[in-house]
Design a protein around this motif. Structure first.
Motif, PDB file in Angstrom:
ATOM      1  N   GLU A  22      43.435  38.851  51.188  1.00  0.00           N
ATOM      2  CA  GLU A  22      43.269  39.107  49.617  1.00  0.00           C
ATOM      3  C   GLU A  22      44.418  39.572  48.874  1.00  0.00           C
ATOM      4  O   GLU A  22      45.053  40.655  49.576  1.00  0.00           O
ATOM      5  N   CYS A  55      41.404  29.597  43.003  1.00  0.00           N
ATOM      6  CA  CYS A  55      41.396  30.825  43.036  1.00  0.00           C
ATOM      7  C   CYS A  55      39.965  31.849  42.546  1.00  0.00           C
ATOM      8  O   CYS A  55      39.647  31.248  41.639  1.00  0.00           O
ATOM      9  N   GLY A  57      38.161  35.760  42.254  1.00  0.00           N
ATOM     10  CA  GLY A  57      38.511  36.864  42.355  1.00  0.00           C
ATOM     11  C   GLY A  57      37.455  37.859  41.765  1.00  0.00           C
ATOM     12  O   GLY A  57      36.395  37.418  41.195  1.00  0.00           O
ATOM     13  N   VAL A  65      41.320  41.901  42.331  1.00  0.00           N
ATOM     14  CA  VAL A  65      41.643  41.289  43.658  1.00  0.00           C
ATOM     15  C   VAL A  65      41.249  39.799  43.615  1.00  0.00           C
ATOM     16  O   VAL A  65      40.354  39.394  43.272  1.00  0.00           O
ATOM     17  N   GLU A  67      41.208  35.834  45.923  1.00  0.00           N
ATOM     18  CA  GLU A  67      41.188  35.199  47.046  1.00  0.00           C
ATOM     19  C   GLU A  67      41.755  33.773  46.817  1.00  0.00           C
ATOM     20  O   GLU A  67      41.339  33.074  45.998  1.00  0.00           O
TER      21      GLU A  67
END
Length: 170
Positions: A22, A55, A57, A65, A67
Motif C-alpha cells: 500500500e 486503483c 484507496g 492510502v 492499493e
C-alpha cells in the motif's frame, strides 16, 4: 502520455504503508479521496512512466492510502516513492461556470483591456490568498493575480485568450 491529449497532475506517492504494497499519497483533489474517481493513472517517476488502472484507496488519518494492481509488497511500493500521479484532462468533469482548470489556462495569450499583448500564461502559482498567473513574453515575466472581476476581465478558452485590467509597465 504522449500526443495532443493534455494531462493533469493529481497527486504523488509520499510513502509506503505496511508490508502489502500500500502507498501513502498526497492528493491535489478536493476532497482528497476524489483522486480515486479518475482512471487510468499515469505514474511518472525517474524510472519512467506506466499506466495503472483500477486503483483503490481510503482516507487514513490526515492522508490517503492507495492499493494499486500489481503492487503487492513493500519493495514494489518503495519503487514508486516520489512518483507523480497524472490523469488525462478528458477524464476530469467539466469545470463549473467561472471555474477553470489550471492546465486549461496555461499557454493562453494574455492581453490588456486596451488590447496590448503581455505574453502567454507560463503557469500558475497558489499563494494561499489567491492564484497568480505567471505571464511571460520575450522580455519579461509578470505576476498577475487571478481575480476575476478585479484584474481578470474575461477568460475565453475558445479563442485562447485572457483579458486583464493591468498596467503594461507593472
Amino acid at each position: 502520455m504522449s500526443g495532443p491529449e493534455k494531462f493533469v497532475l493529481l497527486g504523488k506517492v509520499v510513502g509506503v504503508h505496511g508490508v502489502r504494497g500500500e502507498l501513502k499519497l498526497e492528493s491535489y483533489t478536493e476532497p482528497r479521496t476524489q483522486i480515486f474517481r479518475y482512471s487510468p493513472w499515469w505514474m511518472r517517476s525517474a524510472a519512467g512512466e506506466r499506466m495503472i488502472d483500477g486503483c483503490r484507496g481510503r482516507a487514513q488519518g490526515k492522508g490517503i492510502v492507495a492499493e494499486l494492481p500489481g503492487v503487492d509488497d513493500r519493495d514494489a511500493a518503495m519503487a514508486l516513492l516520489g512518483a507523480e500521479i497524472w490523469v488525462a484532462r478528458s477524464a476530469l468533469p467539466k469545470a463549473k461556470p467561472g471555474e477553470y482548470y489550471w492546465c486549461d489556462l496555461e499557454g493562453l495569450e494574455v492581453v490588456t483591456v486596451e488590447g496590448t499583448s503581455l505574453g502567454k500564461v507560463s503557469h500558475l502559482v497558489a499563494t494561499g490568498a489567491n492564484d497568480v498567473l505567471v505571464v511571460k513574453d520575450a522580455e519579461r515575466e509578470r505576476l498577475i493575480p487571478f481575480l476575476v472581476g478585479q484584474f481578470v476581465t474575461e477568460v475565453d478558452l475558445e479563442i485562447g485568450r485572457i483579458t486583464v485590467d493591468w498596467d503594461v509597465d507593472f
